[in-house]
Scaffold this motif. Structure first.
Motif, PDB file in Angstrom:
ATOM      1  N   GLU A  89       0.826  -1.204   0.000  1.00  0.00           N
ATOM      2  CA  GLU A  89       0.000   0.000   0.000  1.00  0.00           C
ATOM      3  C   GLU A  89       0.863   1.258   0.000  1.00  0.00           C
ATOM      4  O   GLU A  89       0.509   2.264  -0.632  1.00  0.00           O
ATOM      5  CB  GLU A  89      -0.949   0.002   1.204  1.00  0.00           C
ATOM      6  CG  GLU A  89      -1.973   1.125   1.135  1.00  0.00           C
ATOM      7  CD  GLU A  89      -2.918   1.158   2.321  1.00  0.00           C
ATOM      8  OE1 GLU A  89      -3.834   2.006   2.309  1.00  0.00           O
ATOM      9  OE2 GLU A  89      -2.753   0.364   3.264  1.00  0.00           O
ATOM     10  N   GLN A  91     -11.485  -7.125   2.437  1.00  0.00           N
ATOM     11  CA  GLN A  91     -11.666  -6.251   1.274  1.00  0.00           C
ATOM     12  C   GLN A  91     -10.412  -5.402   1.036  1.00  0.00           C
ATOM     13  O   GLN A  91     -10.034  -5.158  -0.114  1.00  0.00           O
ATOM     14  CB  GLN A  91     -12.871  -5.337   1.486  1.00  0.00           C
ATOM     15  CG  GLN A  91     -14.206  -6.067   1.514  1.00  0.00           C
ATOM     16  CD  GLN A  91     -15.363  -5.111   1.707  1.00  0.00           C
ATOM     17  OE1 GLN A  91     -15.334  -3.978   1.245  1.00  0.00           O
ATOM     18  NE2 GLN A  91     -16.387  -5.569   2.411  1.00  0.00           N
ATOM     19  N   TRP A  92      -9.804  -4.966   2.106  1.00  0.00           N
ATOM     20  CA  TRP A  92      -8.575  -4.173   2.004  1.00  0.00           C
ATOM     21  C   TRP A  92      -7.479  -4.975   1.301  1.00  0.00           C
ATOM     22  O   TRP A  92      -6.834  -4.494   0.364  1.00  0.00           O
ATOM     23  CB  TRP A  92      -8.158  -3.745   3.409  1.00  0.00           C
ATOM     24  CG  TRP A  92      -6.872  -2.991   3.518  1.00  0.00           C
ATOM     25  CD1 TRP A  92      -6.659  -1.675   3.240  1.00  0.00           C
ATOM     26  CD2 TRP A  92      -5.614  -3.518   3.960  1.00  0.00           C
ATOM     27  NE1 TRP A  92      -5.339  -1.338   3.484  1.00  0.00           N
ATOM     28  CE2 TRP A  92      -4.685  -2.455   3.932  1.00  0.00           C
ATOM     29  CE3 TRP A  92      -5.191  -4.777   4.389  1.00  0.00           C
ATOM     30  CZ2 TRP A  92      -3.354  -2.620   4.294  1.00  0.00           C
ATOM     31  CZ3 TRP A  92      -3.868  -4.933   4.766  1.00  0.00           C
ATOM     32  CH2 TRP A  92      -2.962  -3.870   4.714  1.00  0.00           C
ATOM     33  N   SER A 118     -12.473   3.598   0.460  1.00  0.00           N
ATOM     34  CA  SER A 118     -13.912   3.321   0.415  1.00  0.00           C
ATOM     35  C   SER A 118     -14.717   4.576   0.145  1.00  0.00           C
ATOM     36  O   SER A 118     -15.806   4.515  -0.428  1.00  0.00           O
ATOM     37  CB  SER A 118     -14.381   2.699   1.733  1.00  0.00           C
ATOM     38  OG  SER A 118     -14.172   3.592   2.811  1.00  0.00           O
ATOM     39  N   ARG A 144      -8.281  -5.419  -2.513  1.00  0.00           N
ATOM     40  CA  ARG A 144      -8.032  -4.218  -3.313  1.00  0.00           C
ATOM     41  C   ARG A 144      -6.544  -4.043  -3.583  1.00  0.00           C
ATOM     42  O   ARG A 144      -6.124  -3.738  -4.703  1.00  0.00           O
ATOM     43  CB  ARG A 144      -8.602  -2.993  -2.597  1.00  0.00           C
ATOM     44  CG  ARG A 144     -10.114  -2.987  -2.443  1.00  0.00           C
ATOM     45  CD  ARG A 144     -10.819  -2.486  -3.683  1.00  0.00           C
ATOM     46  NE  ARG A 144     -10.572  -1.068  -3.910  1.00  0.00           N
ATOM     47  CZ  ARG A 144     -11.278  -0.075  -3.337  1.00  0.00           C
ATOM     48  NH1 ARG A 144     -12.277  -0.362  -2.504  1.00  0.00           N
ATOM     49  NH2 ARG A 144     -11.002   1.180  -3.620  1.00  0.00           N
ATOM     50  N   GLU A 191      -4.927  -1.727  -6.415  1.00  0.00           N
ATOM     51  CA  GLU A 191      -5.758  -0.542  -6.216  1.00  0.00           C
ATOM     52  C   GLU A 191      -5.568  -0.006  -4.799  1.00  0.00           C
ATOM     53  O   GLU A 191      -5.388  -0.779  -3.853  1.00  0.00           O
ATOM     54  CB  GLU A 191      -7.244  -0.890  -6.382  1.00  0.00           C
ATOM     55  CG  GLU A 191      -7.609  -1.523  -7.699  1.00  0.00           C
ATOM     56  CD  GLU A 191      -9.046  -2.029  -7.684  1.00  0.00           C
ATOM     57  OE1 GLU A 191      -9.763  -1.801  -6.684  1.00  0.00           O
ATOM     58  OE2 GLU A 191      -9.447  -2.670  -8.667  1.00  0.00           O
ATOM     59  N   PRO A 217      -7.066   1.039  -1.418  1.00  0.00           N
ATOM     60  CA  PRO A 217      -8.279   0.506  -0.802  1.00  0.00           C
ATOM     61  C   PRO A 217      -9.185   1.587  -0.209  1.00  0.00           C
ATOM     62  O   PRO A 217      -9.655   1.475   0.923  1.00  0.00           O
ATOM     63  CB  PRO A 217      -7.714  -0.407   0.286  1.00  0.00           C
ATOM     64  CG  PRO A 217      -6.445   0.270   0.697  1.00  0.00           C
ATOM     65  CD  PRO A 217      -5.875   0.870  -0.556  1.00  0.00           C
ATOM     66  N   ASN A 266      -9.958   4.518   4.102  1.00  0.00           N
ATOM     67  CA  ASN A 266      -9.830   3.155   3.610  1.00  0.00           C
ATOM     68  C   ASN A 266     -11.022   2.303   4.034  1.00  0.00           C
ATOM     69  O   ASN A 266     -11.676   2.576   5.057  1.00  0.00           O
ATOM     70  CB  ASN A 266      -8.551   2.507   4.147  1.00  0.00           C
ATOM     71  CG  ASN A 266      -7.325   2.918   3.372  1.00  0.00           C
ATOM     72  OD1 ASN A 266      -7.405   3.653   2.392  1.00  0.00           O
ATOM     73  ND2 ASN A 266      -6.164   2.455   3.808  1.00  0.00           N
ATOM     74  N   ARG A 310      -5.152  -6.333  -6.131  1.00  0.00           N
ATOM     75  CA  ARG A 310      -5.511  -5.946  -7.509  1.00  0.00           C
ATOM     76  C   ARG A 310      -4.743  -4.702  -7.958  1.00  0.00           C
ATOM     77  O   ARG A 310      -4.966  -4.194  -9.060  1.00  0.00           O
ATOM     78  CB  ARG A 310      -7.015  -5.672  -7.605  1.00  0.00           C
ATOM     79  CG  ARG A 310      -7.894  -6.896  -7.449  1.00  0.00           C
ATOM     80  CD  ARG A 310      -9.300  -6.635  -7.966  1.00  0.00           C
ATOM     81  NE  ARG A 310      -9.974  -5.539  -7.277  1.00  0.00           N
ATOM     82  CZ  ARG A 310     -10.777  -5.698  -6.216  1.00  0.00           C
ATOM     83  NH1 ARG A 310     -10.980  -6.913  -5.710  1.00  0.00           N
ATOM     84  NH2 ARG A 310     -11.372  -4.660  -5.664  1.00  0.00           N
TER      85      ARG A 310
END
Length: 384
Positions: free
Chosen positions: A41, A286-287, A299, A290, A295, A297, A280, A293
């Protein structure tokens, strides 16, 4: 641009019933996976936050219980931060820790990794209070953790305490303060117990399983702490925070003065120092998905309105012992609105604030009544 960095490490050994921060109990492999994703991240953030170029002025590992992560994992995150952004040579690097999760060896390795400030979540030296809070340590372990921190080289140590628990007495709170002062921390944070929605403690209160402390007694506990700590040489520099001279929390002070900060980890928030904020996703699965992928994260993100920025400026400034200056109010609000604000402030109870032609500051008594004081003052602010 220089900025401040926050890492939210959400894992805890157990869920405390009063805490409304995002947290989870880890399974095998979760801690290692988290550290790897935080580093990823960091790399993603270099491409998506052009205002956060560095250097990093302060870094803060919060949670959760960051001390559950291995010192090697914390070191790897700091190494990646240095590679991508550069950390200032005199940066304040804080890690939150719970008693019982640290040893002399782990603290020594954390100190060697670059962590130079420890924030210890002791909360109380009363076994009764620790049981209500569902803490997983004893009062003795608080003392042992501080002794180990000193032996490992930490010379900047903060201790958290909570007051206002059901059934708490003045003498029980005074014992907490006395035992804390005997350990001589450089910084003390005091928090009034709150009943946040969606927490077990809130539900227990609604079910009448616990009875909140009378507000007048909470006030007495707060004022007694103010008097006890300031007489011991601590500066009461913010609503909940006391520090020895020159040892305020630089990271938290950045929040209160509107500096830009980047938050990483599940549920972490960020601010570009002007108007843009983003948060986020508050779900570790989910974090991770993301980030995997490629991306960020995030929200949600939003732009604060002029009114929101003014309210935030006023509330944050009045949380600090410096308060606000009249000239700064004129610059923010205009001369007419600043005059109206000062006129409104002069109607507050005399023991709530100190006001002159040039400055407005809340007293400790005003800080305890902060929410009602701010609502009263907000009425004087210009409408969007």
């Amino acid at each position: 641009m220089p900025f401040h960095l926050y890492f939210h490490l959400p894992y805890c050994r157990r869920r405390c019933p009063y805490c409304d921060f995002y947290k989870k109990v880890p399974k095998d492999g979760d801690l290692e996976r988290l550290a790897t994703a935080i580093r990823a991240e960091l790399s993603l953030a270099t491409r998506a936050t052009p205002w956060a170029t560095g250097p990093v002025q302060t870094a803060y590992f919060g949670g959760g219980t960051p001390s559950l992560q291995s010192p090697a994992e914390i070191a790897s995150i700091l190494t990646e931060t240095t590679r991508l952004f550069r950390i200032e040579a005199d940066a304040e690097v804080t890690l939150e820790a719970n008693p019982g999760t640290v040893t002399l060896d782990s603290l020594t390795r954390l100190r060697e990794s670059g962590v130079n400030r420890l924030s210890l979540g002791g909360q109380s030296f009363s076994e009764r209070k620790l049981a209500i809070l569902y803490r997983d340590h004893t009062a003795v372990e608080i003392e042992q953790a501080i002794v180990a921190a000193r032996a490992s080289g930490f010379s900047n140590l903060s201790l958290d305490l909570i007051f206002g628990l059901p059934g708490e007495s003045i003498s029980e709170w005074q014992t907490d303060l006395d035992r804390a002062l005997a350990l001589d921390p450089e910084h003390v944070s005091l928090y009034n117990l709150e009943y946040h929605e969606a927490t077990p403690l809130y539900r227990w209160r609604e079910q009448r399983r616990v009875k909140p402390l009378d507000e007048d007694l909470e006030f007495e506990l707060y004022i007694s702490a103010h008097e006890r700590l300031t007489s011991a040489g601590y500066e009461h520099y913010e609503v909940s925070n006391f520090a020895k001279p020159g040892l305020r929390s630089r990271h938290n002070s950045a929040y209160w003065t509107g500096a830009p900060y980047l938050g990483l980890g599940p549920s972490a928030h960020s601010f570009d120092g002007e108007r843009r904020r983003f948060a986020n996703v508050a779900d570790v699965d989910q974090w991770h998905a993301r980030i995997e992928r490629g991306e960020l994260p995030i929200s949600r993100e939003w732009i604060s309105s002029p009114r929101e920025l003014i309210e935030e400026w006023l509330s944050l400034a009045l949380r600090r012992c410096e308060g606000i200056g009249y000239d700064a109010a004129v610059a923010r609000l205009g001369a007419a609105a600043a005059t109206t604000l000062w006129r409104k402030a002069r109607t507050l109870p005399a023991d709530s604030c100190a006001i002159s032609d040039q400055a407005l500051r809340l007293s400790a008594r005003g800080w305890f009544r902060e929410n009602s004081v701010l609502l009263w003052l907000f009425e004087a602010l210009p409408v969007d």
